[in-house]
Design a protein around this motif. Sequence first.
Motif, PDB file in Angstrom:
ATOM      1  N   THR A 147       6.230  -0.975 147.729  1.00 41.55           N
ATOM      2  CA  THR A 147       6.198   0.163 146.805  1.00 41.55           C
ATOM      3  C   THR A 147       5.989   1.483 147.537  1.00 41.55           C
ATOM      4  OG1 THR A 147       3.842  -0.231 146.444  1.00 41.55           O
ATOM      5  CG2 THR A 147       5.373  -1.210 144.863  1.00 41.55           C
ATOM      6  N   ALA A 148       6.764   1.731 148.582  1.00 40.26           N
ATOM      7  CA  ALA A 148       6.666   2.973 149.345  1.00 40.26           C
ATOM      8  C   ALA A 148       7.157   4.141 148.496  1.00 40.26           C
ATOM      9  CB  ALA A 148       7.488   2.863 150.620  1.00 40.26           C
ATOM     10  N   PRO A 149       6.651   5.344 148.764  1.00 36.69           N
ATOM     11  CA  PRO A 149       7.059   6.531 147.994  1.00 36.69           C
ATOM     12  C   PRO A 149       8.474   6.973 148.375  1.00 36.69           C
ATOM     13  CG  PRO A 149       5.609   7.153 149.775  1.00 36.69           C
ATOM     14  CD  PRO A 149       5.676   5.650 149.783  1.00 36.69           C
ATOM     15  N   ILE A 150       9.462   6.579 147.632  1.00 39.23           N
ATOM     16  CA  ILE A 150      10.868   6.768 147.974  1.00 39.23           C
ATOM     17  C   ILE A 150      11.231   8.227 148.257  1.00 39.23           C
ATOM     18  CG2 ILE A 150      13.249   6.494 147.126  1.00 39.23           C
ATOM     19  CD1 ILE A 150      11.824   3.870 147.912  1.00 39.23           C
ATOM     20  N   ASN A 151      10.692   9.173 147.526  1.00 38.87           N
ATOM     21  CA  ASN A 151      11.074  10.576 147.689  1.00 38.87           C
ATOM     22  C   ASN A 151      10.174  11.355 148.638  1.00 38.87           C
ATOM     23  OD1 ASN A 151      13.248  10.367 145.889  1.00 38.87           O
ATOM     24  ND2 ASN A 151      11.863  10.541 144.160  1.00 38.87           N
ATOM     25  N   ALA A 152       9.339  10.684 149.406  1.00 41.43           N
ATOM     26  CA  ALA A 152       8.378  11.375 150.261  1.00 41.43           C
ATOM     27  C   ALA A 152       8.922  11.705 151.647  1.00 41.43           C
ATOM     28  CB  ALA A 152       7.118  10.534 150.397  1.00 41.43           C
ATOM     29  N   GLY A 153      10.091  11.227 151.982  1.00 42.26           N
ATOM     30  CA  GLY A 153      10.665  11.491 153.296  1.00 42.26           C
ATOM     31  C   GLY A 153      10.016  10.650 154.381  1.00 42.26           C
ATOM     32  N   ASN A 154      10.428  10.876 155.632  1.00 46.17           N
ATOM     33  CA  ASN A 154       9.925  10.080 156.753  1.00 46.17           C
ATOM     34  C   ASN A 154       8.415  10.170 156.894  1.00 46.17           C
ATOM     35  OD1 ASN A 154      12.525   9.303 157.456  1.00 46.17           O
ATOM     36  ND2 ASN A 154      12.804  11.012 158.833  1.00 46.17           N
ATOM     37  N   SER A 155       7.861  11.375 156.801  1.00 42.16           N
ATOM     38  CA  SER A 155       6.409  11.509 156.967  1.00 42.16           C
ATOM     39  C   SER A 155       5.656  10.798 155.855  1.00 42.16           C
ATOM     40  CB  SER A 155       5.999  12.982 157.043  1.00 42.16           C
ATOM     41  OG  SER A 155       6.315  13.642 155.835  1.00 42.16           O
ATOM     42  N   GLY A 156       6.213  10.774 154.657  1.00 43.31           N
ATOM     43  CA  GLY A 156       5.592  10.046 153.553  1.00 43.31           C
ATOM     44  C   GLY A 156       5.586   8.544 153.787  1.00 43.31           C
ATOM     45  N   PHE A 157       6.694   8.045 154.344  1.00 40.05           N
ATOM     46  CA  PHE A 157       6.759   6.628 154.693  1.00 40.05           C
ATOM     47  C   PHE A 157       5.750   6.292 155.793  1.00 40.05           C
ATOM     48  CE2 PHE A 157      11.201   6.792 152.976  1.00 40.05           C
ATOM     49  CZ  PHE A 157      11.035   5.825 151.995  1.00 40.05           C
ATOM     50  N   ASP A 158       5.641   7.187 156.803  1.00 37.68           N
ATOM     51  CA  ASP A 158       4.676   6.975 157.884  1.00 37.68           C
ATOM     52  C   ASP A 158       3.254   6.933 157.340  1.00 37.68           C
ATOM     53  OD1 ASP A 158       6.780   7.007 159.687  1.00 37.68           O
ATOM     54  OD2 ASP A 158       6.430   9.092 160.304  1.00 37.68           O
ATOM     55  N   THR A 159       2.924   7.868 156.465  1.00 31.59           N
ATOM     56  CA  THR A 159       1.592   7.904 155.850  1.00 31.59           C
ATOM     57  C   THR A 159       1.334   6.637 155.055  1.00 31.59           C
ATOM     58  OG1 THR A 159       1.624  10.306 155.741  1.00 31.59           O
ATOM     59  CG2 THR A 159       0.104   9.177 154.255  1.00 31.59           C
ATOM     60  N   HIS A 160       2.333   6.203 154.308  1.00 32.94           N
ATOM     61  CA  HIS A 160       2.216   4.966 153.524  1.00 32.94           C
ATOM     62  C   HIS A 160       1.892   3.780 154.438  1.00 32.94           C
ATOM     63  CE1 HIS A 160       3.010   2.121 150.296  1.00 32.94           C
ATOM     64  NE2 HIS A 160       3.792   1.466 151.123  1.00 32.94           N
ATOM     65  N   CYS A 161       2.572   3.695 155.571  1.00 32.44           N
ATOM     66  CA  CYS A 161       2.311   2.598 156.519  1.00 32.44           C
ATOM     67  C   CYS A 161       0.893   2.668 157.080  1.00 32.44           C
ATOM     68  CB  CYS A 161       3.300   2.654 157.679  1.00 32.44           C
ATOM     69  SG  CYS A 161       4.941   2.091 157.261  1.00 32.44           S
ATOM     70  N   ASN A 175      -1.725   3.941 155.809  1.00 37.98           N
ATOM     71  CA  ASN A 175      -2.756   3.734 154.791  1.00 37.98           C
ATOM     72  C   ASN A 175      -2.706   2.340 154.178  1.00 37.98           C
ATOM     73  OD1 ASN A 175      -3.782   6.334 155.058  1.00 37.98           O
ATOM     74  ND2 ASN A 175      -2.364   7.166 153.560  1.00 37.98           N
ATOM     75  N   SER A 176      -1.814   1.500 154.657  1.00 34.98           N
ATOM     76  CA  SER A 176      -1.636   0.156 154.104  1.00 34.98           C
ATOM     77  C   SER A 176      -2.843  -0.738 154.378  1.00 34.98           C
ATOM     78  CB  SER A 176      -0.396  -0.491 154.727  1.00 34.98           C
ATOM     79  OG  SER A 176      -0.290  -1.845 154.355  1.00 34.98           O
ATOM     80  N   VAL A 189      -1.468   4.382 165.584  1.00 30.78           N
ATOM     81  CA  VAL A 189      -0.676   5.151 164.626  1.00 30.78           C
ATOM     82  C   VAL A 189       0.685   4.483 164.517  1.00 30.78           C
ATOM     83  CG1 VAL A 189       0.388   7.380 164.135  1.00 30.78           C
ATOM     84  CG2 VAL A 189      -1.877   7.278 165.180  1.00 30.78           C
ATOM     85  N   TYR A 190       1.111   4.218 163.283  1.00 26.71           N
ATOM     86  CA  TYR A 190       2.371   3.514 163.042  1.00 26.71           C
ATOM     87  C   TYR A 190       3.415   4.453 162.465  1.00 26.71           C
ATOM     88  CZ  TYR A 190      -0.373  -0.669 163.769  1.00 26.71           C
ATOM     89  OH  TYR A 190      -1.171  -1.628 164.316  1.00 26.71           O
ATOM     90  N   LYS A 191       4.679   4.128 162.685  1.00 28.83           N
ATOM     91  CA  LYS A 191       5.800   4.847 162.094  1.00 28.83           C
ATOM     92  C   LYS A 191       6.601   3.857 161.266  1.00 28.83           C
ATOM     93  CE  LYS A 191       6.305   8.793 164.870  1.00 28.83           C
ATOM     94  NZ  LYS A 191       6.879  10.023 164.413  1.00 28.83           N
ATOM     95  N   ALA A 192       7.044   4.325 160.111  1.00 30.99           N
ATOM     96  CA  ALA A 192       7.869   3.485 159.249  1.00 30.99           C
ATOM     97  C   ALA A 192       9.225   3.259 159.916  1.00 30.99           C
ATOM     98  CB  ALA A 192       8.055   4.158 157.903  1.00 30.99           C
ATOM     99  N   LEU A 193       9.760   2.097 159.753  1.00 34.94           N
ATOM    100  CA  LEU A 193      11.055   1.764 160.341  1.00 34.94           C
ATOM    101  C   LEU A 193      12.154   2.203 159.371  1.00 34.94           C
ATOM    102  CD1 LEU A 193      12.393   0.515 162.783  1.00 34.94           C
ATOM    103  CD2 LEU A 193      12.204  -1.702 161.689  1.00 34.94           C
TER     104      LEU A 193
END
Length: 64
Positions: free
Chosen positions: A7-21, A23-24, A33-37
Amino acid sequence: MFIATPTAPINAGNSGFDTHCNNSTNIPSSTTVYKALVSDGTKRRVCSNANCSGETSEHIHWSH
């Protein structure tokens, strides 16, 4: 590599995906520190040439 949640934030862009990862609750290590793939082809890109023949010069925003 790990799966954060589906349930990642689809409209948050790359940085939003990174933050989601990062905070998981599934995060393997809180000291890393992780980066979303994900790639949008502009702000984060893996390759721009066939077979990534341009080496690291083609990569955008994969390291800190």
